[in-house]
Design a protein around this motif. Structure first.
Motif, short mmCIF file in Angstrom:
data_model
loop_
_atom_site.label_atom_id
_atom_site.label_comp_id
_atom_site.label_asym_id
_atom_site.label_seq_id
_atom_site.Cartn_x
_atom_site.Cartn_y
_atom_site.Cartn_z
N THR A 113 32.20 -2.78 35.63
CA THR A 113 30.80 -2.98 36.02
C THR A 113 30.04 -3.69 34.92
N TYR A 116 31.13 -7.28 34.86
CA TYR A 116 30.52 -7.97 35.99
C TYR A 116 29.06 -8.30 35.69
N ASP A 183 32.62 -11.61 44.52
CA ASP A 183 32.68 -11.02 45.86
C ASP A 183 33.64 -9.83 45.88
N LYS A 186 32.14 -6.65 44.28
CA LYS A 186 31.24 -5.92 45.17
C LYS A 186 32.04 -5.05 46.14
N GLU A 190 32.08 -0.93 46.04
CA GLU A 190 31.67 -0.22 47.26
C GLU A 190 32.73 0.80 47.67
#
Length: 222
Positions: A113, A116, A183, A186, A190
Motif C-alpha cells: 500500500t 502504491y 489497476d 486496487k 479490495e
C-alpha cells in the motif's frame, strides 16, 4: 550510439545527451519499482486467496463448535452429509494459526500500500499535462532541436534515432505495466478488505467460544 571522435561535441549536444542518460536512469528505476510492486501484489493475492479459502472452512467448523458449546440454537448450521465430529481444541488452534497468518499478510499489504501510494505521490505536479505519466515530460522530445543540426553533431544521427526509438518502445511497455499494476493493486487491496470483513467477526466469535469452553472445562474439573 556511434560517435565521430574527430568532431567536438557542441554544448547543446552534451546537454541533450546528459538529459537522455538521466531519462534512462529514471525509466530503469521505474522498471525496478514496478517489478517489485508486481511481485508483492501477486504474493498478496495468493496469500489472500489461501486465507480466504481456509477462513470459510474455519467459519463453518466454528459454527458447529459454537453449537457444541451451547452458543447457538443450531438453526443456521451448514448442512453436512454423513456423520460429522469436531475437535474444538484443534479448531481453536487452527483459528489462532490463521489469525497469525492474516497478521503476517497485513505486513505485506501495508508495504504494498505504501509503495502504491508512493507511486501516486511521485507524479510531478509541475508536469502540467502529464502526457508521459508516470515519467516526466522533460524526458521526451529531448533531441527535437538537435536532429536538424545533424551536420554539427559528433553523434551519428541514425544511431541516435535508433537509440531513442528503442527507449520509447521500452517506455511504452513500462507505461502499460504501470497502469496494469495500479489497476491490479486496487483489485488486490479490495480482496484483502473482503477477507478482513470475513475474519474479524469470526475471530471475535472464536474468542467468545474459547472462553465458553474454558468455563465448561473448569466446571467439569470442579
Amino acid at each position: 550510439m556511434e560517435f565521430d571522435d574527430a568532431k567536438e561535441q557542441p554544448d547543446y549536444e552534451k546537454e541533450a545527451l546528459a538529459r537522455y542518460y538521466e531519462a534512462h536512469d529514471v525509466v530503469w528505476d521505474l522498471k525496478q519499482r514496478l517489478e517489485y510492486l508486481a511481485k508483492g501484489l501477486l504474493a498478496v493475492r495468493e496469500q489472500t486467496a489461501e486465507s480466504d479459502m481456509e477462513a470459510h472452512r474455519l467459519n463453518q467448523s466454528l459454527a458447529f463448535g459454537e453449537d457444541s458449546l451451547g452458543l447457538s440454537d443450531g438453526k443456521n448450521l451448514p448442512e453436512i452429509n454423513g456423520e460429522f465430529t469436531i475437535d474444538v481444541t484443534g479448531l481453536f488452534q487452527d483459528l489462532e494459526k490463521h489469525n497469525l497468518g492474516v497478521q503476517d499478510l497485513y505486513t505485506l499489504v501495508d508495504d504494498m500500500t505504501q509503495r502504491y501510494n508512493n507511486e501516486i505521490d511521485l507524479i510531478d505536479p509541475a508536469d502540467e499535462y502529464q502526457e508521459h505519466w508516470p515519467v516526466h515530460g522533460r524526458y521526451f522530445g529531448i533531441f527535437d532541436d538537435v536532429y536538424p543540426r545533424y551536420e554539427e553533431l559528433s553523434v551519428n544521427i541514425v544511431s541516435l534515432d535508433d537509440e531513442e526509438q528503442l527507449f520509447l518502445e521500452i517506455y511504452g511497455e513500462l507505461s502499460d505495466m504501470y497502469q496494469r499494476n495500479l489497476d491490479f493493486a486496487k483489485e488486490v487491496f479490495e480482496s484483502y478488505r473482503r477477507l478482513i470483513e470475513l475474519v474479524d467477526p469470526m475471530y471475535k466469535r472464536a474468542s467468545i467460544a474459547m472462553a465458553a469452553m474454558q468455563r465448561k472445562t473448569r466446571g467439569l474439573n470442579n
